[in-house]
Design a protein around this motif. Sequence first.
Motif, mmCIF file in Angstrom:
data_model
loop_
_atom_site.group_PDB
_atom_site.id
_atom_site.type_symbol
_atom_site.label_atom_id
_atom_site.label_comp_id
_atom_site.label_asym_id
_atom_site.label_seq_id
_atom_site.Cartn_x
_atom_site.Cartn_y
_atom_site.Cartn_z
ATOM 1 N N GLN A 153 1.505 -0.951 0.011
ATOM 2 C CA GLN A 153 0.149 0.175 0.148
ATOM 3 C C GLN A 153 0.374 0.926 0.161
ATOM 4 O O GLN A 153 0.674 2.481 -0.806
ATOM 5 N N LEU A 154 2.279 1.163 0.730
ATOM 6 C CA LEU A 154 2.662 2.752 0.722
ATOM 7 C C LEU A 154 3.414 2.547 -0.632
ATOM 8 O O LEU A 154 3.697 3.910 -0.961
ATOM 9 N N SER A 155 3.679 1.708 -1.388
ATOM 10 C CA SER A 155 4.220 1.572 -2.688
ATOM 11 C C SER A 155 3.562 2.196 -2.971
ATOM 12 O O SER A 155 3.839 3.305 -4.698
ATOM 13 N N ALA A 179 1.708 9.433 -5.737
ATOM 14 C CA ALA A 179 1.814 10.569 -5.774
ATOM 15 C C ALA A 179 2.931 10.927 -6.552
ATOM 16 O O ALA A 179 2.973 12.536 -6.817
ATOM 17 N N LEU A 180 3.909 10.153 -7.527
ATOM 18 C CA LEU A 180 5.367 10.297 -8.379
ATOM 19 C C LEU A 180 4.650 10.589 -10.059
ATOM 20 O O LEU A 180 5.187 10.745 -9.954
ATOM 21 N N ALA A 187 5.102 11.047 -1.836
ATOM 22 C CA ALA A 187 6.373 9.757 -1.268
ATOM 23 C C ALA A 187 6.853 9.805 -0.698
ATOM 24 O O ALA A 187 7.742 8.510 -0.327
ATOM 25 N N VAL A 188 7.790 10.964 -0.558
ATOM 26 C CA VAL A 188 8.885 10.539 0.304
ATOM 27 C C VAL A 188 8.529 10.554 1.944
ATOM 28 O O VAL A 188 8.755 9.661 3.272
#
Length: 443
Positions: free
Chosen positions: A307-309, A315-316, A326-327
Amino acid sequence: MGNAGQTVTPNGVARRRPRPLSPLREHLRDTFWFAPAVGLVGAAVTAVVALELDGLLIETLQREGDYDTVSSLIDLADDTKSIITTVGSAMLTFIGVVFSISLVALQMASGQFSPRVVRLYVRSRITKCTFAVFLATFLFALLVQASYQGDTDPRTVQTVPFLSSIACVVMVMVSLVLFIAYVNSTIRLMRVSHVIDRIAWESFRVLDKHGAAGAEAPALGPASAEVAHRGRAGVLRDVNIARLVRVARRYGVVLRLIPRIGDFVVPGTPVLAVHGGTGPPPRALRYTVSVGVERTFHQDLGFGLRQLSDIAQRALSPAVNDPTTAVQCLDRIVQILAAVAGRPLGALRHCDRRGTVRLVQDLPGWTDLVDLGFAEIRGCATGAPQVTRRLMAALEDLTALAPEGRRPPLLRHRELLRQAVERHVREPADREFALLPDRQGIG
């Protein structure tokens, strides 16, 4: 702590059996109907009990000849009748407002973050509790209104909704408090930083359940039989570990889960390998494997990183262009990987009461988790120096934390990131700037 009520030794052997209802509890949390249904049933039962107590109260007062008190209760009930009627109509409006807010939040989460994070809203306890209490208050008010009688004679009246009216007012007050808490919780979940934090929290909860795994799979010998999946096609969500351990002990075998949690399985796919004896009959293994349309956190160690990826990649994308998000995702990915950097990963062994291994479950390895956390973000980050700088810092920090044997995947990603930046960034000064490690990206 092992999986749902079991302790795990450093070599990855589970000493205590998991809770039998653990999968069922998690599946009910992934549904939205259960809590409102319980609220409606509870409201109906509470109304019946409250109205019965009202009838007993009036009967007791009439038996004692205290008709003045009965008359006072009748007058009070007439005054609260308009309040109860207003509550019945107002709660229906509140339910519509809550439902509308939930739909907007789900649309924003799916469109801006990732479709995978929608389940955070579905599993939200405050949302379910708010719906349940609102529906319960609405049903309770309707049942109380139906109990009002036209008889105002204190000698012949059968019941006066006095206690039930008080209970209805209390439920309204609770509903108002929950509505405020619900709005606050929904606003928090619409902010990406809180969504990312919640995903990280869920990931650590799963990590604590899994405990430590064995660095190497146990020597089981050749499999004597395999059990094929007979249900519908879908994602392997979880397995009923307590039931599988019980079946393996009964038939004197060791079961090994062939696919990992999160794999897609189709009918006929082998899901269990049998070692050390004849395989149990299919009937004994019913309801031990849960397959659904999407992955869940229950036993899936890599779902949080997935999920974080996804959020970082979205976002990118050129349509969003939000490197700061992304950060933030990279911050949590580093946090999760740092927590597992020193833990054994591999095969998780579940034992029966006597300490005999009965079920072996494969977990993602260190290289798998590192690739899941960094590979796709690295491929999308070459045009965002804020992200490449944070990624370089992340790889350096994890390299310092990880044992010597786990550093090659990190060094590989670092080299691939350097090569990608050199290919896409023309100016030497820009390349040097983009590859400078910075935990904040760009300040």
